[in-house]
Write an enzyme that holds these catalytic residues in place. Structure first.
Site, PDB file in Angstrom:
ATOM      1  N   LYS A   1       0.833  -1.212   0.000  1.00  0.00           N
ATOM      2  CA  LYS A   1       0.000   0.000   0.000  1.00  0.00           C
ATOM      3  C   LYS A   1       0.861   1.254   0.000  1.00  0.00           C
ATOM      4  O   LYS A   1       0.649   2.169  -0.810  1.00  0.00           O
ATOM      5  CB  LYS A   1      -0.901   0.017   1.228  1.00  0.00           C
ATOM      6  N   ASN A   2       1.834   1.303   0.898  1.00  0.00           N
ATOM      7  CA  ASN A   2       2.588   2.557   1.034  1.00  0.00           C
ATOM      8  C   ASN A   2       3.520   2.809  -0.148  1.00  0.00           C
ATOM      9  O   ASN A   2       3.898   3.953  -0.398  1.00  0.00           O
ATOM     10  CB  ASN A   2       3.335   2.596   2.372  1.00  0.00           C
TER      11      ASN A   2
ATOM     12  N   ARG B   1      -3.596  10.490   3.246  1.00  0.00           N
ATOM     13  CA  ARG B   1      -2.347  11.177   3.509  1.00  0.00           C
ATOM     14  C   ARG B   1      -1.528  11.337   2.223  1.00  0.00           C
ATOM     15  O   ARG B   1      -0.895  12.355   1.977  1.00  0.00           O
ATOM     16  CB  ARG B   1      -1.571  10.288   4.490  1.00  0.00           C
TER      17      ARG B   1
ATOM     18  N   CYS C   1      -4.845   8.923   8.357  1.00  0.00           N
ATOM     19  CA  CYS C   1      -5.135   8.455   9.712  1.00  0.00           C
ATOM     20  C   CYS C   1      -4.654   9.485  10.723  1.00  0.00           C
ATOM     21  O   CYS C   1      -3.572  10.063  10.558  1.00  0.00           O
ATOM     22  CB  CYS C   1      -4.383   7.157   9.999  1.00  0.00           C
TER      23      CYS C   1
ATOM     24  N   ARG D   1       0.952  15.287  12.419  1.00  0.00           N
ATOM     25  CA  ARG D   1       1.706  14.765  11.263  1.00  0.00           C
ATOM     26  C   ARG D   1       2.101  15.929  10.363  1.00  0.00           C
ATOM     27  O   ARG D   1       1.503  16.150   9.313  1.00  0.00           O
ATOM     28  CB  ARG D   1       0.863  13.738  10.496  1.00  0.00           C
ATOM     29  N   PRO D   2       3.114  16.685  10.779  1.00  0.00           N
ATOM     30  CA  PRO D   2       3.508  17.865  10.004  1.00  0.00           C
ATOM     31  C   PRO D   2       4.138  17.476   8.669  1.00  0.00           C
ATOM     32  O   PRO D   2       4.592  16.339   8.501  1.00  0.00           O
ATOM     33  CB  PRO D   2       4.540  18.547  10.903  1.00  0.00           C
ATOM     34  N   ILE D   3       4.156  18.447   7.720  1.00  0.00           N
ATOM     35  CA  ILE D   3       4.847  18.191   6.444  1.00  0.00           C
ATOM     36  C   ILE D   3       5.927  19.253   6.205  1.00  0.00           C
ATOM     37  O   ILE D   3       6.307  19.527   5.081  1.00  0.00           O
ATOM     38  CB  ILE D   3       3.876  18.106   5.244  1.00  0.00           C
ATOM     39  N   ASP D   4       6.406  19.835   7.312  1.00  0.00           N
ATOM     40  CA  ASP D   4       7.402  20.904   7.181  1.00  0.00           C
ATOM     41  C   ASP D   4       8.660  20.459   6.425  1.00  0.00           C
ATOM     42  O   ASP D   4       9.243  21.236   5.666  1.00  0.00           O
ATOM     43  CB  ASP D   4       7.783  21.442   8.581  1.00  0.00           C
TER      44      ASP D   4
ATOM     45  N   ASP E   1       3.950   0.848  12.296  1.00  0.00           N
ATOM     46  CA  ASP E   1       2.689   0.293  11.790  1.00  0.00           C
ATOM     47  C   ASP E   1       2.410  -1.104  12.340  1.00  0.00           C
ATOM     48  O   ASP E   1       1.281  -1.562  12.333  1.00  0.00           O
ATOM     49  CB  ASP E   1       2.736   0.195  10.258  1.00  0.00           C
TER      50      ASP E   1
ATOM     51  N   ILE F   1       8.072   7.166  16.726  1.00  0.00           N
ATOM     52  CA  ILE F   1       7.710   7.793  15.449  1.00  0.00           C
ATOM     53  C   ILE F   1       6.429   8.620  15.616  1.00  0.00           C
ATOM     54  O   ILE F   1       6.410   9.815  15.331  1.00  0.00           O
ATOM     55  CB  ILE F   1       7.496   6.729  14.338  1.00  0.00           C
TER      56      ILE F   1
ATOM     57  N   ARG G   1      -9.205   1.115   3.556  1.00  0.00           N
ATOM     58  CA  ARG G   1      -8.226   2.007   2.931  1.00  0.00           C
ATOM     59  C   ARG G   1      -6.925   1.272   2.642  1.00  0.00           C
ATOM     60  O   ARG G   1      -6.200   1.636   1.726  1.00  0.00           O
ATOM     61  CB  ARG G   1      -7.915   3.189   3.867  1.00  0.00           C
TER      62      ARG G   1
HETATM   63  N1  EPU Z   1       7.724  14.363  10.321  1.00  0.00           N
HETATM   64  C1  EPU Z   1       7.933  15.698  10.581  1.00  0.00           C
HETATM   65  N2  EPU Z   1       7.889  16.571   9.523  1.00  0.00           N
HETATM   66  C2  EPU Z   1       7.657  16.160   8.255  1.00  0.00           C
HETATM   67  C3  EPU Z   1       7.458  14.804   8.005  1.00  0.00           C
HETATM   68  C4  EPU Z   1       7.492  13.913   9.065  1.00  0.00           C
HETATM   69  O1  EPU Z   1       8.130  16.103  11.710  1.00  0.00           O
HETATM   70  O2  EPU Z   1       7.645  17.006   7.351  1.00  0.00           O
HETATM   71  C5  EPU Z   1       7.768  13.389  11.435  1.00  0.00           C
HETATM   72  C6  EPU Z   1       6.446  12.697  11.658  1.00  0.00           C
HETATM   73  O3  EPU Z   1       5.579  13.463  12.461  1.00  0.00           O
HETATM   74  C7  EPU Z   1       6.875  11.410  12.303  1.00  0.00           C
HETATM   75  C8  EPU Z   1       8.203  11.108  11.622  1.00  0.00           C
HETATM   76  O4  EPU Z   1       8.646  12.344  11.076  1.00  0.00           O
HETATM   77  O5  EPU Z   1       7.084  11.600  13.670  1.00  0.00           O
HETATM   78  C9  EPU Z   1       8.171  10.082  10.535  1.00  0.00           C
HETATM   79  O6  EPU Z   1       7.141  10.380   9.611  1.00  0.00           O
HETATM   80  P1  EPU Z   1       7.201   9.971   8.083  1.00  0.00           P
HETATM   81  O7  EPU Z   1       7.214  11.198   7.255  1.00  0.00           O
HETATM   82  O8  EPU Z   1       8.279   8.974   7.888  1.00  0.00           O
HETATM   83  O9  EPU Z   1       5.781   9.272   7.887  1.00  0.00           O
HETATM   84  P2  EPU Z   1       4.820   9.376   6.642  1.00  0.00           P
HETATM   85  O10 EPU Z   1       5.621   9.408   5.389  1.00  0.00           O
HETATM   86  O11 EPU Z   1       3.789  10.430   6.850  1.00  0.00           O
HETATM   87  C10 EPU Z   1       4.711   6.821   6.229  1.00  0.00           C
HETATM   88  C11 EPU Z   1       3.614   5.797   6.108  1.00  0.00           C
HETATM   89  C12 EPU Z   1       3.028   5.521   7.474  1.00  0.00           C
HETATM   90  C13 EPU Z   1       4.128   5.058   8.413  1.00  0.00           C
HETATM   91  C14 EPU Z   1       5.252   6.099   8.461  1.00  0.00           C
HETATM   92  C15 EPU Z   1       6.440   5.661   9.294  1.00  0.00           C
HETATM   93  C16 EPU Z   1       2.690   6.250   3.919  1.00  0.00           C
HETATM   94  C17 EPU Z   1       1.578   6.801   3.106  1.00  0.00           C
HETATM   95  N3  EPU Z   1       2.570   6.323   5.239  1.00  0.00           N
HETATM   96  O12 EPU Z   1       4.087   7.988   6.727  1.00  0.00           O
HETATM   97  O13 EPU Z   1       2.105   4.468   7.277  1.00  0.00           O
HETATM   98  O14 EPU Z   1       3.597   4.864   9.695  1.00  0.00           O
HETATM   99  O15 EPU Z   1       5.724   6.357   7.121  1.00  0.00           O
HETATM  100  O16 EPU Z   1       7.019   4.536   8.738  1.00  0.00           O
HETATM  101  O17 EPU Z   1       3.664   5.742   3.384  1.00  0.00           O
HETATM  102  C18 EPU Z   1       0.217   3.156   7.752  1.00  0.00           C
HETATM  103  O18 EPU Z   1       0.550   2.462   6.784  1.00  0.00           O
HETATM  104  O19 EPU Z   1      -0.691   2.835   8.563  1.00  0.00           O
HETATM  105  C19 EPU Z   1       0.919   4.415   7.962  1.00  0.00           C
HETATM  106  C20 EPU Z   1       0.457   5.359   8.780  1.00  0.00           C
END
Ligand code: EPU
Length: 422
Positions: A24-25, A96, A120, A125-128, A309, A331, A401
């Protein structure tokens, strides 16, 4: 209003073979990545999940042709006639992964308008880091009335250090950088297998990405990218879910179409817990038993550490271990909503953020519970399989999902699971 629920009657011993679907991811990043091509991209092994439907809606809104082949797992994505429209529709908030269109559209057109992506709720879950990466490539980012406006007259390769090795930021920056002038270097890049899969697709399209799977990735910008064919890697989280579920409820179950190397942190924990399993090249055989399970301590970490996860589904099994297990989240420190739901079924869990203390063994009883997020849903399914009586799971759209035909796969293994509209 009518609601679909999943009901499970616990206590049936599972047996047989279950085949794991495409990741999925990886899929949710591969689909937006496909629009970077100038011709049709065919992706096979696409899981049958609602996130893919949501992404297909987004693609069609951009004028991209999306055709699902008869085998139901091959998607042909043709961006030849696409138009860069603002992405402000409701579908953006459904998942997301809509944020991957930021990197892809910025990379291709130098401009994106997108409302805040959904997904979720796992705490903040910031995207900074994604946005900082785009800025480092020369883009400007504005956020007005819930919409991001990201623009660059020209993207220029740059050196980017990620404060946290974020999966999403690594993939998004890679996509924005494939057409940038010169070399982009991402340091402290995430190393998850899904990132390698996305880079493999982009490289097949003609991108020049090196170093994926290590924490330094370099991207040399190219002029054009062509269509290609790609097969998605198996879903390591779906695989983990079935492995844990088999440990809890199987006589003997074979989980096939997996890459065991992607599951090493889980498999070694399961050995510590005392689960009887055999690992083969592309499958695992699990002989389940709730007798003599040992408690463990787990800390979630970026890959190859223990995946966040997987901690939720594993919690259901740990309610049956003899003693106290402690799970510490590094995380998503608030990812413990499943604990409250498990407690409704009889589990004894104390949550002290960022940890959960699971005291076992406790019998579980069928109850009314809610899938507050995708992996919470998986956790409750496992709990329902070992509980006495019938468990009713609400808000199952979270499960749909991300799990391909969960109830059909479980029925084939001998579980008593069904859907009802109530
Ligand atoms: N983070 C920041 N700023 C950012 C991006 C991330 O502070 O700009 C922090 C997050 O808040 C978190 C950490 O960095 O504490 C790691 O987040 P990451 O960006 O790696 O997570 P993600 O890309 O949003 C993906 C998976 C998640 C999985 C995480 C961790 C997808 C669509 N989602 O999320 O999957 O938990 O990586 O491995 O690929 C799931 O499958 O249920 C799921 C939530």
């Amino acid at each position: 209003m009518m609601e679909d629920v999943i009901k499970i009657e616990g206590g049936y011993k599972l047996h047989g073979t279950v085949r794991i679907s495409g990741s999925k991811n990886a899929t949710v990043a591969l689909i937006p990545a496909a629009i970077l091509a100038q011709g049709p991209v065919t992706i096979c092994g696409v899981p049958n999940i609602s996130d893919v439907q949501s992404l297909s809606v987004l693609l069609r809104d951009l004028g991209v042709t999306v055709v699902k082949k008869d085998d139901n797992e091959t998607l042909m994505i043709d961006p030849t006639n696409m138009v860069n429209r603002p992405m402000v529709q409701d579908a953006v908030s459904k998942l997301r992964a809509s944020y991957y269109f930021m990197g892809a559209l910025l990379g291709k057109y130098g401009h994106v308008e997108m409302k805040m992506p959904g997904g979720c709720f796992l705490g903040p879950r910031p995207i900074d880091l994604h946005l900082k990466g785009f800025e480092a490539l020369g883009a400007t980012v504005e956020y007005k009335y819930g919409t991001y406006y990201i623009h660059a007259d020209e993207l220029i390769g740059s050196k980017i250090f990620l404060d946290i090795s974020s999966v999403g930021a690594t993939i998004n920056i890679m996509m924005a950088a494939v057409y940038a002038k010169g070399r982009t270097t991402i340091e402290n890049a995430a190393k998850e297998p899904e990132i390698i899969d996305v880079a493999t697709l982009l490289n097949k399209m003609g991108a020049q990405i090196r170093g994926v799977g290590t924490n330094v990735i370099t991207i040399d910008g190219v002029e054009s990218l062509c269509g290609c064919f790609h097969e998605i890697i198996p879903d390591r989280i779906e695989a983990a879910t079935y492995i844990v579920l088999a440990a809890a409820a199987a006589e003997e179950v074979v989980v096939e179409n997996i890459i065991p190397q992607h599951l090493e942190s889980l498999l070694s924990k399961l050995q510590e817990i005392g689960v009887d399993l055999d690992v083969d090249i592309d499958k695992v055989t699990i002989r389940g038993s709730l007798e003599k399970l040992k408690p463990v301590d787990i800390k979630t970490l970026p890959y190859p550490g223990f995946a966040t996860d997987i901690q939720q589904p594993l919690t259901a099994l740990l309610t049956q271990a003899d003693g106290q297990s402690i799970i510490t989240e590094t995380i998503y420190t608030e990812r413990f909503k499943h604990c409250q739901e498990l407690s409704k079924m009889g589990a004894n869990i104390n949550v002290m953020i960022p940890s959960s203390m699971i005291n076992g063994p406790t019998p579980l009883y069928g109850s009314e519970v809610t899938a507050t997020d995708l992996r919470c849903g998986a956790c409750l399914v496992i709990a329902g399989l070992i509980a006495e009586g019938i468990t009713t799971i609400h808000e199952i759209y979270h499960i749909d999902r991300g799990y391909d035909n969960l109830d059909k796969k479980l029925t084939a293994l001998g579980a008593n699971i069904w859907r009802e509209q109530i």
